[in-house]
Enzyme design. Sequence first.
Site, PDB file in Angstrom:
ATOM      1  N   HIS A 152       2.578   0.091   0.771  1.00  0.00           N
ATOM      2  CA  HIS A 152       2.970   0.277   1.873  1.00  0.00           C
ATOM      3  C   HIS A 152       2.715  -1.004   2.725  1.00  0.00           C
ATOM      4  CE1 HIS A 152       0.984   4.340   1.877  1.00  0.00           C
ATOM      5  NE2 HIS A 152       1.666   4.579   1.122  1.00  0.00           N
TER       6      HIS A 152
ATOM      7  N   GLU B 298       2.157  -1.957   5.629  1.00  0.00           N
ATOM      8  CA  GLU B 298       1.143  -2.293   6.098  1.00  0.00           C
ATOM      9  C   GLU B 298       0.410  -3.131   5.238  1.00  0.00           C
ATOM     10  OE1 GLU B 298       1.236   1.342   7.491  1.00  0.00           O
ATOM     11  OE2 GLU B 298       2.308   0.308   6.285  1.00  0.00           O
TER      12      GLU B 298
ATOM     13  N   CYS C 101      -1.114   6.038   6.986  1.00  0.00           N
ATOM     14  CA  CYS C 101      -1.473   6.749   6.444  1.00  0.00           C
ATOM     15  C   CYS C 101      -3.084   6.620   6.411  1.00  0.00           C
ATOM     16  CB  CYS C 101      -1.230   6.400   4.862  1.00  0.00           C
ATOM     17  SG  CYS C 101      -1.951   4.974   4.135  1.00  0.00           S
TER      18      CYS C 101
END
Length: 156
Positions: free
Chosen positions: A86, A88, A114
């Site tokens: 991801h 992040e 998430c």
Amino acid sequence: MTKKKAKNDPRPSWDEYFMEIAQVVAKRSNCSRRQVAAVIVKENHLLSAGYNGTPRGVKNCFDGGCPRCAGHTPSGKGLDECLCVHAEQNAICQAARYGVDVSGSTIYITISPCLTCAKLIINAGIKEVVYGGDYSAFIDTVKQMFREAGVKCRRM
């Protein structure tokens, strides 16, 4: 924490500026399903950026590197098959790789994080999350966890 811009200032606000940077970074994503990016900022200074895609050295998603994206798995299903990292996670990893301290920073993300990314954001010491669109999975749990951990979270 960003300041409001003066009425006669034609430049984008800091929030607009960093979210626009994140939107450009998302264009580098190699995920064939969703292009997401994150930029980490402290005192209006860009510390790190990341986008979603397969890990370094693994065949790109759009080249068939991710079995989930190469198939016809419905949105929200088969997440355990996804090889993509991801945005992040990549932004936090890039900061760590180059010895950049992100504690007390703000992360701008093109879509809400998430649950796994929220945990990483909290443990990295990031104090504010600013996001564009909603990623519906876990959104209530993520917001509750941020509140409990003292992480400010707001949609732009």
